[in-house]
Design an enzyme around this catalytic site. Sequence first.
Site, PDB file in Angstrom:
ATOM      1  CD  GLU A  76     -12.182  -0.362   2.449  1.00 55.83           C
ATOM      2  OE1 GLU A  76     -12.488  -0.216   3.651  1.00 55.83           O
ATOM      3  OE2 GLU A  76     -11.349   0.367   1.872  1.00 55.83           O
ATOM      4  CG  HIS A 145      -0.892  -0.050  -1.552  1.00 57.29           C
ATOM      5  ND1 HIS A 145      -0.388   0.318  -0.330  1.00 57.29           N
ATOM      6  CD2 HIS A 145      -1.877   0.835  -1.838  1.00 57.29           C
ATOM      7  CE1 HIS A 145      -1.038   1.397   0.107  1.00 57.29           C
ATOM      8  NE2 HIS A 145      -1.942   1.723  -0.780  1.00 57.29           N
TER       9      HIS A 145
END
Lengths: 355, 415
Positions: A76, A145
């Site tokens: 990322e 999540h």
Amino acid sequence: MVDQNAAPASEATGAGIQPMNMIQALNSAIDVKMAEDPDVLSFGEDAGYFGGVFRVTDKLQQKHGLTRSFDAPISECGIVAAAIGMGAYGLRPVVEIQFADYIYPAYDQIVSEAAKMRYRSGGQFTSPITIRSPYGGGIFGGQTHSQSPESLFTHIAGLKVVIPSNPYDAKGLLTAAIEDDDPVVFFEPKRLYNGPFDGWHEKPVSPWKTQDLAQVPTGKYVEPIGKARVMREGNDVTILAYGTMVWVALAGAEHAGVDAEVIDLRSLVPLDIETIEASVKKTGRCVIVHEAPKTSGFGGELSALVQERCFYHLEAPVARVTGWDTPYPHAFEWEYFPGPQRVADALKSVMTGGR
Amino acid sequence: MNDKNMKKNSQPLSLHVPEPAGRPGDAPDFGHLVLDAAGAVERPEVGAKPYEMRDLAFGLIRVLDDAGEAVGPWNPRLDPETLRRGLKAMILTRAFDDRMHRAHRQGKTSFYMKCTGEEAIAVAQGMLLSREDMGFPTYRQQGLLIARGYPLVDMMNQIYSNAADPIKGRQLPIMYSAKDHGFFTISGNLGTQVPQAVGWAMASAYKGDDKIAISWIGDGATAEGDFHNALTFASVYRAPVILNVVNNQWAISSFMGIAGGLETTFASKAIGYGLPALRVDGNDFLAVWAATQWAEERARSNQGATVIELFTYRGAPHSTSDDPSRYRPGDEHDKWPLGDPIERLRQHLVLIGEWDDDRHAEALKAAVEQVRAAGKEAEAIGTLGQSRPSVKTMFEEVYATEDWRLVEQRREVGV
């Protein structure tokens, strides 16, 4: 509810209007921008050939080519850093962080680099990048999540933070984000990706095409960043919400039977303070709803602003309905998730707890 | 469970913490260094596969020998005029450093960082690449701006955060930003610029442009994830970028072993990423030039990135806030076996009859004079605290357009 169909039809430059879910609308935004501007490209983990795990970038590679929509390493930090370099060169990259919970490895690049680029270089370099990321709970994603990290970004000078609540806004706002000369962190409420959420998790979800706001122009249009949308007009209390919580707020108002004005902020930075101020001065009460934990959440900022600007109009203390100050628990998702009942309780409290 | 059946470990473990060869009071010891002789390392074809040239990650590319002669396959055969320009730019860089260091001692600025001993790196690479290529520097590449003729007075204005500071009093001194000189804005967060350089290079390739990127990172910061992310992206997308690791032996007070430089070389870290790696004598202007030229050709012919470890020594303190006598032998820099980059290039030019002591003395004098003149000009505008940009600028360029918060907050300050 305000009719949202009239304006889009006249503003659209494309052929027509189609019912779209949020995924399709976001896809359409990137697709249209890529067709219009060769400096727009899109990448992220699984975002190329496969079109992203949520399919937001579906078929963009097939349509626009391998070098314009491609897969990235599971890095990322690398994804955002590469985008920053591309932005400094003059491109407008749109990158995907697969889940907002994975944005932390990229945090330094976002807050220390992208956010500060124009300022620290005296305007010589800019970072016109868009960082898209699905966020929020309601899909049984567990603690890695489901997070809502927006306040970590609203605190950072130089960043814009945008969160749509419906397909129409999602496309218009993402188009604006891509065209924006500042770095935009664009959080997509994944609970709303495939269909609207009426706030009650026990009830079956109806499709987006049954919602007014799902009528999405196929061509280009822009929803300006920094303008809130009044989703429901009311006189007794103002509810400030964004993302999934807009629908929870609407359900909560209905459940409580209170004449609430529901405002979808749509953009946290810049914030439409005028709409908030006008509404709270009209209603005299304010309830803030967000999924993120309460402490140092964006609700704290909203509450302070309302207090600073509307204190003498307030009939009751400002109330916050938020996620708890715990990690997001898998098995207790619905106890964690701020639902319509908690919103209704808060509404009743501010209606009766006033002066 | 029956304890008698459980396996017992035989010995207690111990934690290893690496230490440098010498500490304050010790005699400098560079006996552990393996230094190839000048001219000894092969020069592969620019198109060679990385796996064919792994040895180069462990050797040391050198061109100037002890006598000052340029030897071997890496000799870039530069014309004397280029060599003289390089020497003068290095001299000017050192003179600039000396004056700014003094300016700090005199309270004219809050902070300064010298690049003493490392001048060959930024000067050679800055001269070699086009200013349309983008450099992503650290705080020790001031030689890049100086070699490219960036006005010294603008550098000083930034160091003094005065009214003419090109970046409006917002950054630490020395964190320059000069887009039209191919100098990217410097970050204080180490290593962040390296993957950004890769992204910039990817953008150039995506657009079919002919520009390349070059970045620098210190040996210490190679421990940052950013460095490894950058190598992954550079390798995957074959980005036209030169990735320098300036191994100057010290990261503030931590020696290069703490960053993982004892078990292998920094250049060799490229091998696992499938990138070509060159290890170069960073105090040898000609070797730096030649290796960079090799990597440049590779990048420009779309063959992707090269990692270059520039082996050098940080002669000065890390910054004006640092005292290296507290953690390393005091005369270690003097004993550095690869010498001083200015003296080595001077020796070479003298040897080939293109320089002499008078010209050198003249060059030193001219550099000091140039720096002094710029200093007078900058100080006339003001040193730190004496003059500064309008406070109004503090609220500008946070966003492309001001939002209401900044308008309100600016009014609170009364500007």
